[in-house]
Design a protein around this motif. Structure first.
Motif, PDB file in Angstrom:
ATOM      1  N   GLU A 120      85.686  47.979  39.035  1.00  0.00           N
ATOM      2  CA  GLU A 120      84.286  47.545  38.981  1.00  0.00           C
ATOM      3  C   GLU A 120      84.213  46.074  39.329  1.00  0.00           C
ATOM      4  N   LEU A 121      83.257  45.713  40.207  1.00  0.00           N
ATOM      5  CA  LEU A 121      83.131  44.328  40.655  1.00  0.00           C
ATOM      6  C   LEU A 121      81.676  43.985  40.936  1.00  0.00           C
ATOM      7  N   SER A 122      81.344  42.726  40.771  1.00  0.00           N
ATOM      8  CA  SER A 122      80.072  42.217  41.270  1.00  0.00           C
ATOM      9  C   SER A 122      80.255  41.850  42.739  1.00  0.00           C
ATOM     10  N   ALA A 123      79.155  41.601  43.426  1.00  0.00           N
ATOM     11  CA  ALA A 123      79.248  41.208  44.830  1.00  0.00           C
ATOM     12  C   ALA A 123      80.026  39.901  44.977  1.00  0.00           C
ATOM     13  N   LEU A 156      77.950  46.789  49.927  1.00  0.00           N
ATOM     14  CA  LEU A 156      77.909  47.416  48.603  1.00  0.00           C
ATOM     15  C   LEU A 156      76.621  48.215  48.413  1.00  0.00           C
ATOM     16  N   GLU A 157      75.504  47.653  48.851  1.00  0.00           N
ATOM     17  CA  GLU A 157      74.229  48.362  48.712  1.00  0.00           C
ATOM     18  C   GLU A 157      74.176  49.599  49.606  1.00  0.00           C
ATOM     19  N   HIS A 158      74.802  49.485  50.789  1.00  0.00           N
ATOM     20  CA  HIS A 158      74.852  50.652  51.665  1.00  0.00           C
ATOM     21  C   HIS A 158      75.665  51.779  51.025  1.00  0.00           C
ATOM     22  N   ILE A 181      86.092  46.452  51.773  1.00  0.00           N
ATOM     23  CA  ILE A 181      85.259  46.282  50.584  1.00  0.00           C
ATOM     24  C   ILE A 181      85.405  47.476  49.639  1.00  0.00           C
ATOM     25  N   LEU A 182      85.395  48.685  50.192  1.00  0.00           N
ATOM     26  CA  LEU A 182      85.584  49.872  49.344  1.00  0.00           C
ATOM     27  C   LEU A 182      86.939  49.856  48.659  1.00  0.00           C
ATOM     28  N   LEU A 212      87.606  38.231  46.356  1.00  0.00           N
ATOM     29  CA  LEU A 212      88.861  38.971  46.531  1.00  0.00           C
ATOM     30  C   LEU A 212      89.079  39.361  47.999  1.00  0.00           C
ATOM     31  N   ALA A 213      88.000  39.723  48.684  1.00  0.00           N
ATOM     32  CA  ALA A 213      88.123  40.188  50.065  1.00  0.00           C
ATOM     33  C   ALA A 213      88.122  39.044  51.074  1.00  0.00           C
TER      34      ALA A 213
END
Length: 235
Positions: free
Chosen positions: A184-187, A205-207, A175-176, A193-194
């Motif tokens: 820059e990406l939204s969730a 992402l929040e972590h 994810i990173l 993509l992943a």
């Protein structure tokens, strides 16, 4: 030396599976072939067969075991590089010795996966390879952020060693890397993509946002909640 064609997200990447155990090789072949964008073009059970398959099929990727009957997978890797073959190589092996890991790294292995493993772990490695191949094929220039994403550098801060319960370090790196590669990406975009679920990606992402590895930008539309967009810290 093979001239390997440029890769994109829609391309099918050719893979050679190398393992001395016929049953294990078959399992790995099935794993590869069930992953979108990948197909097995040869299966080899020795170092000599691996080298021959690499020369005759011009694969994009080798899944290469270390323990082979005639030579080690590290020797296969060394011979390929000596011949000028830049094929990507993921070492897939039970070998955990730091010397073996170091030799694989310095020999030009793309990644390293310790057996036994689940399909999801291999899929993450394949997706990481696919994404990096796509970025290399489509980018015309490279800034430091993009270069860091390719080489696994962590930007301003290193990835936290400890993750909350239920979060995987491998998935976190995936994810990173996805965010760093795109800027820059939204969730939702990151999940697509992943190849992961949006709910799962949002947790990571929040972590990383709380850990200071990512920054948040709110994108306001006409109505409803603003879209949370994530980018590398200091980007």
């Amino acid at each position: 030396m093979h001239d390997r064609p440029g890769s994109d997200e829609a391309a099918t990447h050719k893979v050679v599976v190398v393992d001395d155990d016929f049953m294990v090789a078959e399992i790995h072949r099935r794993f590869v072939d069930r992953t979108k964008g990948f197909t097995t073009v040869a299966v080899a059970h020795s170092g000599a067969e691996a080298l021959d398959a690499a020369r005759t099929t011009a694969p994009d990727l080798l899944l290469l075991d270390v323990y082979l009957p005639d030579m080690s997978g590290l020797d296969v890797l060394q011979r390929l590089r000596a011949e000028g073959d830049a094929v990507a190589v993921i070492m897939i092996t039970a070998a955990r010795e730091i010397d073996t890991v170091g030799r694989a790294l310095h020999g030009g292995a793309t990644d390293y996966l310790v057996k036994p493993f689940e399909y999801a772990q291999l899929r993450e490695k394949l997706e990481h390879f696919r994404r990096r191949a796509h970025e290399l094929a489509t980018q015309t220039s490279a800034d430091q952020t993009f270069i860091d994403s390719l080489f696994g550098a962590g930007g301003k801060a290193a990835e936290p060693v400890r993750l909350p319960k239920g979060l995987s370090a491998e998935t976190g790196r995936l994810i990173l890397d996805t965010v760093r590669a795109r800027g820059e990406l939204s969730a939702t975009e990151c999940a697509e993509l992943a190849g992961l679920s949006r709910v799962s990606v949002r947790r990571y992402l929040e972590h990383y946002l709380d850990a200071g590895l990512l920054e948040l930008r709110l994108e306001y539309g006409g109505t409803g909640r603003p879209v949370r967009r994530y980018r590398p810290a200091g980007h």
